[in-house]
Design a protein around this motif. Structure first.
Motif, PDB file in Angstrom:
ATOM      1  N   TRP A   1       1.072  -1.387   0.023  1.00  0.00           N
ATOM      2  CA  TRP A   1      -0.185   0.512  -0.148  1.00  0.00           C
ATOM      3  C   TRP A   1       0.985   1.014  -0.343  1.00  0.00           C
ATOM      4  CZ3 TRP A   1      -0.519   3.629   3.730  1.00  0.00           C
ATOM      5  CH2 TRP A   1      -1.709   4.871   3.626  1.00  0.00           C
TER       6      TRP A   1
ATOM      7  N   LEU B   1      19.491  11.558  -0.551  1.00  0.00           N
ATOM      8  CA  LEU B   1      17.982   9.662   0.747  1.00  0.00           C
ATOM      9  C   LEU B   1      18.914   9.065   0.149  1.00  0.00           C
ATOM     10  CD1 LEU B   1      14.556  11.310  -0.622  1.00  0.00           C
ATOM     11  CD2 LEU B   1      16.070  11.152   1.734  1.00  0.00           C
TER      12      LEU B   1
ATOM     13  N   ILE C   1      15.426   4.763   0.401  1.00  0.00           N
ATOM     14  CA  ILE C   1      14.195   5.716   0.641  1.00  0.00           C
ATOM     15  C   ILE C   1      13.345   5.211  -0.126  1.00  0.00           C
ATOM     16  CG2 ILE C   1      14.129   7.137  -1.465  1.00  0.00           C
ATOM     17  CD1 ILE C   1      13.914   8.148   2.034  1.00  0.00           C
TER      18      ILE C   1
ATOM     19  N   VAL D   1       9.291   5.988  -1.580  1.00  0.00           N
ATOM     20  CA  VAL D   1       8.600   6.908  -2.152  1.00  0.00           C
ATOM     21  C   VAL D   1       7.535   6.708  -2.859  1.00  0.00           C
ATOM     22  CG1 VAL D   1       8.098   9.200  -2.694  1.00  0.00           C
ATOM     23  CG2 VAL D   1      10.399   8.493  -2.144  1.00  0.00           C
TER      24      VAL D   1
ATOM     25  N   LEU E   1       3.470   7.602   0.290  1.00  0.00           N
ATOM     26  CA  LEU E   1       3.174   7.337   1.426  1.00  0.00           C
ATOM     27  C   LEU E   1       5.282   7.622   1.201  1.00  0.00           C
ATOM     28  CD1 LEU E   1       4.289   4.640   3.375  1.00  0.00           C
ATOM     29  CD2 LEU E   1       4.162   3.326   1.654  1.00  0.00           C
ATOM     30  N   VAL E   2       6.408   7.560   2.572  1.00  0.00           N
ATOM     31  CA  VAL E   2       7.386   7.864   2.839  1.00  0.00           C
ATOM     32  C   VAL E   2       8.482   6.958   3.716  1.00  0.00           C
ATOM     33  CG1 VAL E   2       9.586   8.886   2.125  1.00  0.00           C
ATOM     34  CG2 VAL E   2       7.004  10.382   1.362  1.00  0.00           C
ATOM     35  N   THR E   3       8.735   5.773   3.538  1.00  0.00           N
ATOM     36  CA  THR E   3       9.705   5.277   4.293  1.00  0.00           C
ATOM     37  C   THR E   3      11.292   4.992   3.640  1.00  0.00           C
ATOM     38  OG1 THR E   3       9.174   3.134   5.816  1.00  0.00           O
ATOM     39  CG2 THR E   3       8.161   3.355   3.395  1.00  0.00           C
ATOM     40  N   THR E   4      11.598   3.927   4.272  1.00  0.00           N
ATOM     41  CA  THR E   4      13.181   3.883   3.549  1.00  0.00           C
ATOM     42  C   THR E   4      12.927   1.771   3.627  1.00  0.00           C
ATOM     43  OG1 THR E   4      13.417   2.866   6.140  1.00  0.00           O
ATOM     44  CG2 THR E   4      14.348   5.483   4.813  1.00  0.00           C
TER      45      THR E   4
ATOM     46  N   ASN F   1      11.994  -0.070   6.388  1.00  0.00           N
ATOM     47  CA  ASN F   1      11.034  -0.153   7.619  1.00  0.00           C
ATOM     48  C   ASN F   1      10.125  -0.360   6.722  1.00  0.00           C
ATOM     49  OD1 ASN F   1      11.265   1.333  10.302  1.00  0.00           O
ATOM     50  ND2 ASN F   1      12.595   2.733   8.694  1.00  0.00           N
TER      51      ASN F   1
ATOM     52  N   LYS G   1       6.748  -2.571   7.469  1.00  0.00           N
ATOM     53  CA  LYS G   1       5.723  -1.796   8.792  1.00  0.00           C
ATOM     54  C   LYS G   1       5.062  -1.439   7.776  1.00  0.00           C
ATOM     55  CE  LYS G   1       9.586  -0.504  12.172  1.00  0.00           C
ATOM     56  NZ  LYS G   1      10.362  -0.407  12.525  1.00  0.00           N
ATOM     57  N   VAL G   2       4.761  -1.421   6.501  1.00  0.00           N
ATOM     58  CA  VAL G   2       3.413  -0.019   5.639  1.00  0.00           C
ATOM     59  C   VAL G   2       2.210  -1.156   6.149  1.00  0.00           C
ATOM     60  CG1 VAL G   2       2.503  -0.392   3.660  1.00  0.00           C
ATOM     61  CG2 VAL G   2       5.043   0.146   4.153  1.00  0.00           C
TER      62      VAL G   2
ATOM     63  N   SER H   1       1.662  -2.343   9.070  1.00  0.00           N
ATOM     64  CA  SER H   1       0.950  -1.990  10.225  1.00  0.00           C
ATOM     65  C   SER H   1      -0.286  -0.503   9.808  1.00  0.00           C
ATOM     66  CB  SER H   1       1.746  -1.122  11.434  1.00  0.00           C
ATOM     67  OG  SER H   1       2.792  -0.980  11.372  1.00  0.00           O
ATOM     68  N   VAL H   2       0.533   0.230   9.055  1.00  0.00           N
ATOM     69  CA  VAL H   2       0.699   1.411   8.950  1.00  0.00           C
ATOM     70  C   VAL H   2      -1.237   1.323   8.354  1.00  0.00           C
ATOM     71  CG1 VAL H   2       0.630   3.458   7.572  1.00  0.00           C
ATOM     72  CG2 VAL H   2       2.565   3.100   8.870  1.00  0.00           C
TER      73      VAL H   2
ATOM     74  N   SER I   1       1.838   9.493   4.303  1.00  0.00           N
ATOM     75  CA  SER I   1       2.701   8.089   5.633  1.00  0.00           C
ATOM     76  C   SER I   1       3.783   8.071   5.335  1.00  0.00           C
ATOM     77  CB  SER I   1       1.577   6.886   5.096  1.00  0.00           C
ATOM     78  OG  SER I   1       0.264   7.224   5.205  1.00  0.00           O
ATOM     79  N   LEU I   2       4.474   8.754   6.757  1.00  0.00           N
ATOM     80  CA  LEU I   2       5.548   8.833   6.955  1.00  0.00           C
ATOM     81  C   LEU I   2       5.971   7.558   7.948  1.00  0.00           C
ATOM     82  CD1 LEU I   2       6.258  12.578   7.393  1.00  0.00           C
ATOM     83  CD2 LEU I   2       6.412  10.815   5.276  1.00  0.00           C
ATOM     84  N   ILE I   3       7.204   6.152   7.415  1.00  0.00           N
ATOM     85  CA  ILE I   3       7.265   5.411   8.880  1.00  0.00           C
ATOM     86  C   ILE I   3       8.713   5.116   9.045  1.00  0.00           C
ATOM     87  CG2 ILE I   3       7.402   2.619   8.927  1.00  0.00           C
ATOM     88  CD1 ILE I   3       5.066   2.694   7.169  1.00  0.00           C
TER      89      ILE I   3
ATOM     90  N   LEU J   1      11.005   7.533   9.731  1.00  0.00           N
ATOM     91  CA  LEU J   1      12.325   8.234   8.881  1.00  0.00           C
ATOM     92  C   LEU J   1      12.474   9.595  10.286  1.00  0.00           C
ATOM     93  CD1 LEU J   1       9.183   9.293   6.468  1.00  0.00           C
ATOM     94  CD2 LEU J   1      11.726   8.172   6.077  1.00  0.00           C
TER      95      LEU J   1
ATOM     96  N   THR K   1      16.736  15.620   3.290  1.00  0.00           N
ATOM     97  CA  THR K   1      16.358  15.597   4.773  1.00  0.00           C
ATOM     98  C   THR K   1      16.401  16.952   4.646  1.00  0.00           C
ATOM     99  OG1 THR K   1      18.643  14.993   4.486  1.00  0.00           O
ATOM    100  CG2 THR K   1      18.007  13.216   5.106  1.00  0.00           C
TER     101      THR K   1
END
Lengths: 373, 373
Positions: free
Chosen positions: A25, A334, A337, A339, A347-350, A353, A356-357, A359-360, B330-332, B334, B350
């Protein structure tokens, strides 16, 4: 010696096409589940890729797809060669025991000595010849009355996959990669995964099962006799006018349970499972880190991009961008990353992580933003 | 002793409102320059905040704004109390020497003994009483014939600001915070900045200049006599029907040069500069790291959010989100992230890389995407 190009006798492929793929997602949605997405940049969906991979095993008329009613039109559009009698529509999703079990029961009823192989609609495989050869070896082994899973020789100590603990080799049929299955194990931690890979005794569990349909259902019945009785009752009238009434009566009774728990793990305990060790590239594309890895093969410091006509300005950045909104995307400095830019959700994460999407997504459900799921 | 609440005699504020603020792209654009943005969440633009801060110095009728012709309607809308005779429109941007110099020349022509103070339209100041008191002390000192700058007592060794090297205290007028200026120094590296702060001799250069208009222009004329001659020629006919023809004839001849180079630095060398050390909070809001710091005062581990009605789901993330597109963000996982989400451009970077946004803007220019600038 099994040859790779020849059609496999009495074989029928089952493609269970379900599951949203929550960890992908906001690219994956209820109405755009993972199997309908192009995650490899191939220009077509994972489902179409799966079709292209399996139809040569026994011919395009010997591929059955099980999916939700709401996906009917999308599936038919993407698979123009799928015949009506090979499309099984679920009233409500009931996980893989019901999906694969119903398909096996329908095929068993139509063709009692059929050998079925189930292949997820949303995995990525590269190496068609090796795949075909592994399935052929598994089918030959399955004809002796075992349930056979195809395990992937691990190339790294992944913590994202379950593992198969292989036992003694089975050489009677001339296949070179067949083994007993000692057990299935859940996703391990890194230390455990490393020990698995170093031992040489473990394979990635790719969730592919090849067996005679009757053997599969009989093993499932040992775990849940009522489930299998209901599946066979529906199958018996599937090709008659009584289908709808029977399905309406029985569907709600089906348990939501993965086939791992009704067949694979208990059958392994009973000594009824075998495995074929395969060497093709495989990934279940479980999260955006996987998508990134698939897209930037061998170039880990690249910025992977998924999205036609993506407009991206990257300054010293790597990871993955999924570009669906048509906007200009600028990234500066970055590392790893993720995106995902869609018209209504960003959605932005690494990569670290990426798991963990899910859980969001649960958080989104609770927050009342469910229109974006 | 200078009192803070009293209107300052013969004083006139000049607000040069120019500069896009490239390091705040894609929030800042050619048609939405930094001074027209709300960067503090106050509900109004930095320009309006500046107006609210300076109009009490000598009354709302004694504030002159210099801006580009294209910003006329936006400026008039945001400053309803700004009279026509206090709005100076530039044909083309010519940097701060021309902007401040022209305003000073017009005011000098109208009111020969006027004391002017120039205050950037896009800085943030907190501490109105301390500000008023510093300007009053600077104005009293300016009346003795010096050019006075207000320097900010540094609270940390910032590498994002220039510094003023203060000299001997000037105590003759009873002001407690007045000093000679030894020199102005450019943005230092961290080691140098640390030594500056530890020495106690350096102030942040906030770019505020208070002086008699004639003194300012005379000092500027020592650096560039032609520039000042042209400014005074325009000023002499500014309130007559000849304004347009004179401006049309002379504007192109004006050099694009910052007032630091025509006035502050050379005047300091001539011993003509003084400074008042001030203790209000000040920031030039140069990049998104600054915006983040302003928004999350004292809570560095927070996620700062700029944007009304922002829909944000944050899991273990901090930094800043500018939400302008209306999408769910949504940010996870970061740390120190900068996300600027506008309808046509997405920027992700950043805080550490916040200064590099300017170079990406240059890249955008070269890439032919100039519609998003």
């Amino acid at each position: 010696m099994v040859t790779s190009a020849r059609s496999i006798d009495r074989f029928y492929s089952i493609i269970p096409a379900g599951g949203v793929g929550s960890r992908l997602w906001p690219l994956s949605r209820a109405d755009a589940p993972k199997f309908l997405l192009d995650l490899t940049g191939s220009g077509q969906s994972l489902l179409s890729d799966t079709w292209d991979r399996v139809y040569s095993l026994a011919g395009p008329e010997r591929v059955m797809v099980v999916t939700g009613r709401s996906h009917r039109s999308a599936v038919c559009e993407q698979l123009p060669d799928l015949g009506d009698h090979n499309l099984v529509l679920e009233s409500q999703p009931k996980d893989s025991s019901a999906a694969i079990g119903l398909a096996a029961a329908i095929l068993e009823h139509r063709e009692p000595d059929v050998i079925v192989g189930s292949f997820a609609a949303d995995h990525v495989i590269r190496g068609q010849l090796l795949f075909h050869r592994a399935v052929a070896e598994a089918a030959a082994l399955a004809d002796t009355g075992r349930i056979v899973t195809i395990g992937i020789a691990p190339t790294e100590p992944s913590v994202g996959f379950g593992y198969i603990h292989a036992g003694e080799p089975i050489e009677s049929l001339g296949g070179r990669d067949s083994y007993e299955v000692r057990s299935f194990v859940e996703k391990p931690d890194l230390e455990t995964a490393t020990s698995y890979v170093e031992s040489g005794e473990y394979l990635w569990n790719a969730g592919m099962f090849i067996s005679r349909a009757d053997v599969l259902l009989d093993q499932m019945a040992k775990s849940d006799p009522e489930l299998v009785a209901n599946l066979r009752e529906m199958a018996a009238v599937w090709d008659t006018p009584e289908r709808d009434a029977t399905v309406d009566r029985l569907w709600d009774k089906l348990p939501k349970v993965a086939i791992d728990y009704t067949v694979a793990e208990p059958a392994a305990e009973r000594g009824a499972m075998a495995c074929v060790a395969a060497h093709f590239e495989w990934d279940d594309v479980g999260d955006f880190a996987s998508v990134s890895k698939l897209l930037s093969r061998g170039r880990p410091n690249d910025l992977a991009v998924l999205g036609q006509g993506a407009r991206i300005l990257s300054d010293a950045s790597n990871g993955i961008v999924v570009a669906q909104s048509g906007r200009l995307i600028s990234l500066i400095g970055l590392q790893d990353i993720v995106v995902v830019d869609t018209p209504d959700v960003l959605l932005v994460t690494t990569k670290e992580n990426a798991q963990k999407v899910k859980s969001v997504v649960d958080l989104v459900k609770r927050s009342g933003e469910s229109t974006v799921l």
